[in-house]
Design a protein around this motif. Structure first.
Motif, short mmCIF file in Angstrom:
data_model
loop_
_atom_site.label_atom_id
_atom_site.label_comp_id
_atom_site.label_asym_id
_atom_site.label_seq_id
_atom_site.Cartn_x
_atom_site.Cartn_y
_atom_site.Cartn_z
N PRO A 228 7.08 24.81 42.77
CA PRO A 228 8.19 24.20 43.48
C PRO A 228 7.83 22.78 43.96
O PRO A 228 6.65 22.46 44.14
N SER A 229 8.84 21.98 44.13
CA SER A 229 8.63 20.63 44.65
C SER A 229 8.71 20.64 46.17
O SER A 229 9.53 21.34 46.76
N LEU A 230 7.86 19.84 46.80
CA LEU A 230 7.88 19.65 48.25
C LEU A 230 7.93 18.16 48.53
O LEU A 230 7.00 17.42 48.17
N MET A 231 9.01 17.72 49.14
CA MET A 231 9.10 16.32 49.54
C MET A 231 9.23 16.23 51.05
O MET A 231 10.01 16.96 51.66
N ILE A 232 8.46 15.33 51.63
CA ILE A 232 8.62 15.00 53.05
C ILE A 232 9.33 13.65 53.13
O ILE A 232 8.85 12.64 52.60
N LEU A 233 10.49 13.66 53.75
CA LEU A 233 11.28 12.45 53.96
C LEU A 233 11.07 12.02 55.41
O LEU A 233 11.41 12.76 56.34
N GLY A 310 20.74 25.02 47.19
CA GLY A 310 19.72 26.03 47.42
C GLY A 310 18.35 25.48 47.74
O GLY A 310 17.36 26.23 47.74
N VAL A 311 18.25 24.17 48.03
CA VAL A 311 16.96 23.59 48.44
C VAL A 311 16.64 24.06 49.86
O VAL A 311 17.51 24.09 50.73
N THR A 312 15.40 24.42 50.10
CA THR A 312 14.96 24.81 51.44
C THR A 312 14.80 23.56 52.30
O THR A 312 14.10 22.62 51.91
N LEU A 313 15.43 23.56 53.48
CA LEU A 313 15.49 22.35 54.30
C LEU A 313 15.00 22.61 55.72
O LEU A 313 15.13 23.72 56.24
N SER A 314 14.46 21.58 56.34
CA SER A 314 14.17 21.60 57.78
C SER A 314 14.11 20.17 58.28
O SER A 314 13.85 19.24 57.51
N TRP A 315 14.38 20.01 59.57
CA TRP A 315 14.37 18.69 60.22
C TRP A 315 13.53 18.82 61.49
O TRP A 315 13.77 19.68 62.32
N ARG A 316 12.55 17.93 61.64
CA ARG A 316 11.73 17.87 62.85
C ARG A 316 12.04 16.55 63.57
O ARG A 316 11.91 15.48 62.98
N GLU A 317 12.39 16.65 64.84
CA GLU A 317 12.90 15.51 65.59
C GLU A 317 11.94 15.08 66.69
O GLU A 317 11.51 15.89 67.51
N ASN A 318 11.59 13.77 66.69
CA ASN A 318 10.79 13.22 67.79
C ASN A 318 11.40 11.94 68.33
O ASN A 318 10.73 11.17 69.02
N ASP A 319 12.67 11.70 67.99
CA ASP A 319 13.35 10.49 68.47
C ASP A 319 14.55 10.92 69.30
O ASP A 319 14.52 11.95 69.96
N SER A 359 3.70 26.01 58.42
CA SER A 359 5.09 26.38 58.14
C SER A 359 5.42 26.27 56.65
O SER A 359 6.41 26.85 56.19
N LEU A 360 4.58 25.55 55.91
CA LEU A 360 4.82 25.35 54.48
C LEU A 360 3.87 26.17 53.62
O LEU A 360 3.87 26.04 52.38
N ALA A 361 3.06 27.00 54.24
CA ALA A 361 2.03 27.73 53.49
C ALA A 361 2.62 28.69 52.48
O ALA A 361 2.05 28.91 51.40
N ASP A 362 3.78 29.24 52.78
CA ASP A 362 4.42 30.21 51.89
C ASP A 362 5.63 29.55 51.22
O ASP A 362 6.68 29.42 51.84
N PRO A 363 5.50 29.09 49.98
CA PRO A 363 6.60 28.38 49.33
C PRO A 363 7.87 29.21 49.23
O PRO A 363 7.82 30.41 48.92
N LYS A 364 8.98 28.56 49.51
CA LYS A 364 10.30 29.21 49.40
C LYS A 364 11.19 28.35 48.50
O LYS A 364 12.30 27.97 48.87
N GLY A 365 10.67 28.02 47.33
CA GLY A 365 11.43 27.20 46.40
C GLY A 365 11.28 25.72 46.70
O GLY A 365 10.47 25.31 47.55
N ASN A 366 12.05 24.91 46.00
CA ASN A 366 12.02 23.47 46.23
C ASN A 366 12.39 23.18 47.68
O ASN A 366 13.35 23.74 48.22
N THR A 367 11.61 22.31 48.32
CA THR A 367 11.70 22.13 49.77
C THR A 367 11.75 20.64 50.13
O THR A 367 11.00 19.83 49.57
N ARG A 437 0.06 24.71 45.78
CA ARG A 437 1.29 25.51 45.90
C ARG A 437 2.54 24.73 45.54
O ARG A 437 3.56 25.31 45.22
N TYR A 438 2.49 23.40 45.65
CA TYR A 438 3.67 22.56 45.41
C TYR A 438 3.30 21.33 44.58
O TYR A 438 2.15 20.88 44.59
N ASP A 439 4.30 20.75 43.95
CA ASP A 439 4.24 19.37 43.49
C ASP A 439 4.79 18.53 44.63
O ASP A 439 5.94 18.73 45.07
N THR A 440 3.99 17.60 45.14
CA THR A 440 4.30 17.00 46.43
C THR A 440 4.62 15.50 46.35
O THR A 440 4.11 14.79 45.47
#
Length: 537
Positions: A228-233, A310-319, A359-367, A437-440
């Motif tokens: 699966p692909s893992l991108m951090i934006l 169906g992409v697995t998504l999450s948002w972490r906020e510090n602003d 939180s990313l240790a267990d892949p849940k598809g493209n993320t 585990r991912y293509d990053t």
């Protein structure tokens, strides 16, 4: 013995005070414009405060009735004092977008602007004149029609003054106004009152719009047996491209990522000059030319389309919040309970790394994981990095940045950029650690830039049409693991050349992320996908 003044005379005194004190920013600006002209009529220059006085006297007259006058102008003096400070010291213009920024600013961000300089200015130019106003005895008219007659007479004199000046200097006013159309946005109090009225009208009294879904046809392309692909934006805050060593800046502001194979896109423009505009715009399918804040609030964006696919998504906020773009996906505000990274009000951006790898240790598809940085949020740039990241000295450990030397201000701002670079390097190493585990991949893009005293401007939020490049030229950095580039048929050599020569904007983000995540939908436009020319497939 209390001073006794008639309502009409008091109105004129207030207009005079607003003209000579609270409108000092626009008068200063006007005379700076005149000083840059090859020649101008001295009479025209002298008429400027006279016209402003007459106009304010005319506008204030409806509020000069005794039951209303003192309370209304006491509040107006306090508000106008704050606005005058921001305009005079930072070059801020209070248009509707700036009012939106103020309304959407949280208490932590707002407190960063409080300092002795602000309080002193407000006390001297707002509170003390307001208390003097309250102490004055308003002398009533002998008969009701006397007061009306005086008001009509005062109004007619104001109109006459404006008419006589216009007859003599209309061409001069027309020429300066045509070449400087933003001047009318600098008049206190009309500028911020009108902008506030527009904001309230558009926010609370506009016709309700139905919420629109987009990209419901979105699907992911699948490759059998592929990781699966893992991108951090990473959404940056208040970073300007001019101060990035990766873009040729002579100071080492990118020492942590420069040897990690990152690609820096040299010419990228923001959609707005404030977070409240840029963040919703960059995640929408609209371009800056047709962007509508109202439409963005009532329509899905990039993250919704990815979720449809169906992409697995999450948002972490510090602003200060995601401005609505993460409302329909899993999101979290980072807690401020880490004493090593947080002070109870805000946290350094390394807090976004806590628990991320786990939180990313267990892949849940493209993320896709989106991190919203505090970045270089001003004016308290010194609070955006820990003492260990205090590299450029002397810095400016205060919020009234206009009272710091230019050297100290630049040092402080550059320290915040350098710390952001450190965080990005840690994120890249986290991704490298997940490569089994991912293509990053990682993509960093700042929301808008910042002025640091150039042309007398500080901070950001200048109307886009007149905003300097410091506020609209933003950094964008990409990192792609070899496995990710291979899987996506991405020619990194081609991309480096495009990054050097191409011109991009936040308009490209929506379509570029869809393309990289291999999501097909009718919303996707390949011509706006900045990676498309360098994909070999």
């Amino acid at each position: 013995m209390r001073l006794s003044v008639g309502a009409v005379s008091l109105n004129l005194c207030l207009a005079l005070y607003f003209t000579l004190v609270l409108n000092l920013p626009i008068l200063s600006h006007f005379y700076r414009i005149l000083s840059g002209l090859p020649h101008y009529d001295a009479g025209f220059a002298l008429s400027i405060p006279l016209v402003l006085l007459a106009a304010l006297n005319l506008v204030f007259l409806p509020f000069s009735w005794r039951p209303l006058q003192k309370g209304f102008f006491f509040v107006l003096l306090l508000l106008s004092s704050v606005v005058s400070y921001a305009m005079f010291n930072y070059g801020v213009i209070f248009d509707a977008t700036m009012v939106q920024n103020i309304v959407e600013t949280n208490t932590g961000e707002a407190s960063a602007y409080l300092n002795a300089s602000v309080l002193g200015w407000v006390v001297l130019t707002g509170l003390l004149p307001g208390l003097l106003l309250l102490s004055v005895k308003a002398r009533p008219s002998a008969k009701p029609w006397h007061g009306l007659a005086r008001r009509l007479g005062s109004g007619l004199v104001s109109v006459l003054v404006i008419g006589l000046v216009a007859a003599g200097y209309y061409k001069d006013y027309a020429s300066v106004g045509r070449n400087n159309p933003h001047l009318n946005r600098e008049i206190v109090p009309s500028s911020y009152l009108y902008s506030g009225f527009r904001y309230v009208q558009n926010t609370y009294f506009s016709q309700p719009q139905p919420f629109v879904q987009i990209g419901t046809d979105a699907k992911q392309k699948t490759t059998p047996n592929a990781k699966p692909s893992l991108m951090i934006l990473v959404v940056g805050e208040t970073a300007r491209a001019q101060n990035y060593a990766l873009n040729g800046y002579p100071r080492p502001t990118n020492p942590f990522t420069q040897d990690l194979g990152v690609i820096s896109f040299q010419q990228v423009r923001s959609c707005g000059t404030a977070t409240a505009v840029s963040v919703p715009c960059m995640f929408s399918n609209m371009t800056r030319d047709n962007y509508s804040d109202s439409r963005a609030k009532h329509q899905e964006g990039l993250l919704d389309v990815l979720q449809h696919a169906g992409v697995t998504l999450s948002w972490r906020e510090n602003d200060g919040g995601c401005k609505g773009v993460c409302d329909r996906i899993p999101h979290e505000q980072m807690p401020k309970d880490d004493p090593t990274l947080c002070d109870g009000e805000s946290c350094h951006d390394e807090v976004l790394l806590k628990g991320l790898a786990d939180s990313l240790a267990d892949p849940k598809g493209n993320t896709l994981v989106t991190l919203h940085l505090m970045g270089s949020h001003g004016p308290t740039y010194f609070q955006r990095y820990p003492d260990s990241a205090r590299y450029f000295t002397p810095d400016c450990p205060r919020s009234d940045i206009e009272n710091c030397s230019q050297e100290a201000l630049i040092n402080t701002y550059d320290n915040s950029l350098r710390y952001t670079d450190q965080v990005l390097a840690q994120l890249i190493k986290t991704l490298q650690g997940l490569s089994d585990r991912y293509d990053t991949a990682l993509l960093y893009l700042s929301d808008h830039g910042e002025s640091l005293g150039e042309k007398g401007l500080y901070l950001h939020g200048t109307p886009y049409a007149m905003a300097p490049s410091e506020q609209t030229h933003v950094p964008m950095i990409g990192w792609f693991s070899p496995a990710f580039a291979q899987e996506k048929s991405l020619d990194l050599g081609c991309l480096r050349q495009e990054a050097q020569q191409g011109k991009f904007s936040q308009d490209n983000l929506f379509h570029s992320i869809l393309g990289l995540m291999d999501v097909t939908t009718q919303e996707y436009q390949s011509q706006l996908d900045l990676f498309h020319p360098c994909r070999l497939g």
